[in-house]
Write a protein that holds these residues in place. Structure first.
Motif, PDB file in Angstrom:
ATOM      1  N   ALA A 200       0.843  -1.195   0.000  1.00 53.42           N
ATOM      2  CA  ALA A 200       0.000   0.000   0.000  1.00 53.42           C
ATOM      3  C   ALA A 200       0.877   1.243   0.000  1.00 53.42           C
ATOM      4  O   ALA A 200       2.027   1.219   0.449  1.00 53.42           O
ATOM      5  N   ALA A 201       0.310   2.332  -0.503  1.00 51.12           N
ATOM      6  CA  ALA A 201       1.023   3.611  -0.549  1.00 51.12           C
ATOM      7  C   ALA A 201       0.017   4.732  -0.366  1.00 51.12           C
ATOM      8  O   ALA A 201      -1.182   4.577  -0.629  1.00 51.12           O
ATOM      9  N   VAL A 202       0.508   5.886   0.092  1.00 49.47           N
ATOM     10  CA  VAL A 202      -0.316   7.078   0.216  1.00 49.47           C
ATOM     11  C   VAL A 202       0.243   8.143  -0.730  1.00 49.47           C
ATOM     12  O   VAL A 202       1.463   8.239  -0.919  1.00 49.47           O
ATOM     13  N   MET A 203      -0.647   8.910  -1.336  1.00 50.77           N
ATOM     14  CA  MET A 203      -0.242   9.949  -2.273  1.00 50.77           C
ATOM     15  C   MET A 203      -1.015  11.221  -1.946  1.00 50.77           C
ATOM     16  O   MET A 203      -2.250  11.201  -1.847  1.00 50.77           O
ATOM     17  N   VAL A 204      -0.308  12.335  -1.787  1.00 50.14           N
ATOM     18  CA  VAL A 204      -0.941  13.620  -1.487  1.00 50.14           C
ATOM     19  C   VAL A 204      -0.437  14.646  -2.485  1.00 50.14           C
ATOM     20  O   VAL A 204       0.679  14.542  -3.007  1.00 50.14           O
ATOM     21  N   GLY A 205      -1.290  15.644  -2.768  1.00 49.95           N
ATOM     22  CA  GLY A 205      -0.870  16.644  -3.736  1.00 49.95           C
ATOM     23  C   GLY A 205      -1.805  17.824  -3.800  1.00 49.95           C
ATOM     24  O   GLY A 205      -2.830  17.888  -3.114  1.00 49.95           O
ATOM     25  N   ALA A 206      -1.427  18.783  -4.641  1.00 45.98           N
ATOM     26  CA  ALA A 206      -2.220  19.995  -4.818  1.00 45.98           C
ATOM     27  C   ALA A 206      -1.889  20.593  -6.171  1.00 45.98           C
ATOM     28  O   ALA A 206      -0.910  20.211  -6.828  1.00 45.98           O
ATOM     29  N   GLY A 207      -2.724  21.540  -6.617  1.00 44.31           N
ATOM     30  CA  GLY A 207      -2.470  22.183  -7.892  1.00 44.31           C
ATOM     31  C   GLY A 207      -3.535  23.206  -8.236  1.00 44.31           C
ATOM     32  O   GLY A 207      -4.383  23.556  -7.420  1.00 44.31           O
ATOM     33  N   ILE A 208      -3.465  23.662  -9.468  1.00 45.71           N
ATOM     34  CA  ILE A 208      -4.388  24.661  -9.994  1.00 45.71           C
ATOM     35  C   ILE A 208      -5.172  24.046 -11.150  1.00 45.71           C
ATOM     36  O   ILE A 208      -4.590  23.429 -12.051  1.00 45.71           O
TER      37      ILE A 208
ATOM     38  N   GLY B  26      -7.472  25.032 -14.228  1.00 47.51           N
ATOM     39  CA  GLY B  26      -7.854  26.176 -15.031  1.00 47.51           C
ATOM     40  C   GLY B  26      -7.345  27.462 -14.403  1.00 47.51           C
ATOM     41  O   GLY B  26      -6.250  27.523 -13.854  1.00 47.51           O
ATOM     42  N   THR B  27      -8.140  28.476 -14.473  1.00 52.81           N
ATOM     43  CA  THR B  27      -7.809  29.744 -13.821  1.00 52.81           C
ATOM     44  C   THR B  27      -8.847  30.060 -12.758  1.00 52.81           C
ATOM     45  O   THR B  27      -9.136  31.228 -12.488  1.00 52.81           O
ATOM     46  N   SER B  28      -9.391  28.990 -12.138  1.00 52.32           N
ATOM     47  CA  SER B  28     -10.537  29.220 -11.259  1.00 52.32           C
ATOM     48  C   SER B  28     -10.507  28.480  -9.927  1.00 52.32           C
ATOM     49  O   SER B  28     -11.139  28.933  -8.971  1.00 52.32           O
ATOM     50  N   HIS B  29      -9.799  27.336  -9.834  1.00 52.43           N
ATOM     51  CA  HIS B  29      -9.901  26.518  -8.628  1.00 52.43           C
ATOM     52  C   HIS B  29      -8.532  26.032  -8.135  1.00 52.43           C
ATOM     53  O   HIS B  29      -7.663  25.677  -8.937  1.00 52.43           O
ATOM     54  N   LEU B  30      -8.398  25.992  -6.816  1.00 50.61           N
ATOM     55  CA  LEU B  30      -7.280  25.318  -6.172  1.00 50.61           C
ATOM     56  C   LEU B  30      -7.699  23.888  -5.874  1.00 50.61           C
ATOM     57  O   LEU B  30      -8.781  23.657  -5.323  1.00 50.61           O
ATOM     58  N   HIS B  31      -6.860  22.938  -6.228  1.00 54.29           N
ATOM     59  CA  HIS B  31      -7.160  21.510  -6.073  1.00 54.29           C
ATOM     60  C   HIS B  31      -6.233  20.892  -5.047  1.00 54.29           C
ATOM     61  O   HIS B  31      -5.014  21.109  -5.070  1.00 54.29           O
ATOM     62  N   VAL B  32      -6.786  20.101  -4.117  1.00 54.33           N
ATOM     63  CA  VAL B  32      -5.983  19.306  -3.189  1.00 54.33           C
ATOM     64  C   VAL B  32      -6.502  17.880  -3.216  1.00 54.33           C
ATOM     65  O   VAL B  32      -7.693  17.643  -3.445  1.00 54.33           O
ATOM     66  N   GLU B  33      -5.621  16.917  -2.985  1.00 52.28           N
ATOM     67  CA  GLU B  33      -6.003  15.508  -3.077  1.00 52.28           C
ATOM     68  C   GLU B  33      -5.212  14.658  -2.093  1.00 52.28           C
ATOM     69  O   GLU B  33      -4.087  15.001  -1.699  1.00 52.28           O
ATOM     70  N   ALA B  34      -5.817  13.526  -1.710  1.00 52.01           N
ATOM     71  CA  ALA B  34      -5.159  12.521  -0.876  1.00 52.01           C
ATOM     72  C   ALA B  34      -5.689  11.154  -1.292  1.00 52.01           C
ATOM     73  O   ALA B  34      -6.901  10.956  -1.384  1.00 52.01           O
ATOM     74  N   THR B  35      -4.780  10.215  -1.551  1.00 49.39           N
ATOM     75  CA  THR B  35      -5.154   8.906  -2.080  1.00 49.39           C
ATOM     76  C   THR B  35      -4.421   7.802  -1.338  1.00 49.39           C
ATOM     77  O   THR B  35      -3.225   7.934  -1.044  1.00 49.39           O
ATOM     78  N   VAL B  36      -5.129   6.726  -1.038  1.00 46.71           N
ATOM     79  CA  VAL B  36      -4.501   5.501  -0.552  1.00 46.71           C
ATOM     80  C   VAL B  36      -4.748   4.432  -1.610  1.00 46.71           C
ATOM     81  O   VAL B  36      -5.892   4.176  -2.001  1.00 46.71           O
ATOM     82  N   VAL B  37      -3.671   3.820  -2.111  1.00 43.92           N
ATOM     83  CA  VAL B  37      -3.780   2.798  -3.147  1.00 43.92           C
ATOM     84  C   VAL B  37      -3.115   1.520  -2.649  1.00 43.92           C
ATOM     85  O   VAL B  37      -2.061   1.566  -2.004  1.00 43.92           O
ATOM     86  N   ALA B  38      -3.735   0.375  -2.929  1.00 45.12           N
ATOM     87  CA  ALA B  38      -3.221  -0.916  -2.478  1.00 45.12           C
ATOM     88  C   ALA B  38      -3.332  -1.938  -3.601  1.00 45.12           C
ATOM     89  O   ALA B  38      -4.159  -1.802  -4.504  1.00 45.12           O
ATOM     90  N   SER B  39      -2.485  -2.965  -3.516  1.00 48.93           N
ATOM     91  CA  SER B  39      -2.504  -4.029  -4.521  1.00 48.93           C
ATOM     92  C   SER B  39      -2.075  -5.344  -3.886  1.00 48.93           C
ATOM     93  O   SER B  39      -1.188  -5.358  -3.020  1.00 48.93           O
ATOM     94  N   PRO B  40      -2.683  -6.463  -4.320  1.00 50.55           N
ATOM     95  CA  PRO B  40      -2.250  -7.771  -3.835  1.00 50.55           C
ATOM     96  C   PRO B  40      -1.033  -8.294  -4.583  1.00 50.55           C
ATOM     97  O   PRO B  40      -0.522  -9.378  -4.262  1.00 50.55           O
ATOM     98  N   GLY B  41      -0.593  -7.556  -5.612  1.00 54.34           N
ATOM     99  CA  GLY B  41       0.494  -8.022  -6.448  1.00 54.34           C
ATOM    100  C   GLY B  41      -0.020  -8.692  -7.705  1.00 54.34           C
ATOM    101  O   GLY B  41      -1.234  -8.758  -7.942  1.00 54.34           O
ATOM    102  N   PRO B  42       0.864  -9.205  -8.562  1.00 57.79           N
ATOM    103  CA  PRO B  42       0.444  -9.828  -9.815  1.00 57.79           C
ATOM    104  C   PRO B  42      -0.493 -11.009  -9.592  1.00 57.79           C
ATOM    105  O   PRO B  42      -0.392 -11.717  -8.592  1.00 57.79           O
ATOM    106  N   LEU B  43      -1.420 -11.190 -10.533  1.00 52.50           N
ATOM    107  CA  LEU B  43      -2.322 -12.333 -10.464  1.00 52.50           C
ATOM    108  C   LEU B  43      -1.533 -13.620 -10.635  1.00 52.50           C
ATOM    109  O   LEU B  43      -0.587 -13.697 -11.427  1.00 52.50           O
ATOM    110  N   GLU B  44      -1.942 -14.642  -9.900  1.00 53.60           N
ATOM    111  CA  GLU B  44      -1.257 -15.922  -9.996  1.00 53.60           C
ATOM    112  C   GLU B  44      -1.378 -16.485 -11.410  1.00 53.60           C
ATOM    113  O   GLU B  44      -2.480 -16.617 -11.944  1.00 53.60           O
ATOM    114  N   GLY B  45      -0.255 -16.787 -12.009  1.00 56.06           N
ATOM    115  CA  GLY B  45      -0.226 -17.304 -13.368  1.00 56.06           C
ATOM    116  C   GLY B  45      -0.230 -16.233 -14.437  1.00 56.06           C
ATOM    117  O   GLY B  45      -0.053 -16.534 -15.622  1.00 56.06           O
TER     118      GLY B  45
END
Length: 216
Positions: free
Chosen positions: A105-113, A115-134
């Motif tokens: 698992a990993a966490v990802m955080v960020g921010a940005g602009i 267009g010319t109208s909104h400030l964006h902020v984000e936070a994500t948790v992503v997980a994986s079991p790894g490659p599928l067997e076979g």
């Protein structure tokens, strides 16, 4: 091939900014000092970077590209350019899982602009079991994502914080892969007639072969 890539780059430059819901990555991070490029196509059933004159029911299309740079064994940073006049920066940190492996698992955080109208902020948790067997070249992943838009122009509307879940899969090799993904976000709209749930299908292409194809 280069002509096709030029047309894609031109389309990115002409596309209006749109909220970046697509994650397009597993928990693994880019190797230290390495650079990994990607390109993303995202479609949303509704837009939230909206103005006071916006009509309800508008869908959104986003074309963007990103470069991620490895900082150390467990973290990287990335900059994503989204259409015309929009940009976000993110930091990803590996939380669990063996180094060099997809499972974890990993966490990802960020921010940005947006267009010319909104400030964006984000936070994500992503997980994986790894490659599928076979099937070692298929890596499923999923997670939760929280993001917010704050208007800073007089003709832009604010929206409540969006909370969503996403699932996807990475198909391919370490130097070239395709990641189809589907996200569902609860994001009430200030416009009457808009749905509160946004459906977001996306496709992300990433890898060093993409960089070489661009001549970088």
């Amino acid at each position: 091939m280069r002509r096709l890539l030029f047309l894609v780059a031109a389309a990115i430059g002409l596309t209006p900014g749109c909220v970046p819901y697509a994650v397009g990555t597993t928990p693994s991070t880019v190797s230290e000092r390495a650079i990994e490029p990607s390109a993303v196509l995202q479609v949303t059933s509704g837009r939230r970077d909206i103005g006071v004159d916006t009509e309800p029911g508008g869908a959104g299309l986003m074309l963007g590209n990103e470069a991620r740079i490895g900082l150390d064994e467990r973290s990287d940073i990335g900059v994503r350019i989204i259409g015309f006049g929009s940009m976000t920066a993110t930091y990803k940190r590996r939380l669990t899982g063996a180094l060099g492996q997809e499972a974890g698992a990993a966490v990802m955080v960020g921010a940005g602009i947006i267009g010319t109208s909104h400030l964006h902020v984000e936070a994500t948790v992503v997980a994986s079991p790894g490659p599928l067997e076979g099937f070692p070249r298929i890596v499923p992943y999923g997670g939760v994502r929280l993001q917010d838009l704050t208007p800073f122009s007089n003709d832009a509307l604010g929206t409540p914080t969006a909370l969503g879940v996403f699932v996807g899969g990475r198909f391919g090799w370490p130097d070239l892969s395709v990641s189809p993904e589907l996200g569902l976000f609860y994001s009430p709209s200030p416009l009457l007639g808009d749905d509160d749930v946004i459906i977001v299908p996306s496709v992300t292409v990433r890898g060093d072969r993409l960089r070489r194809a661009l001549g970088l």
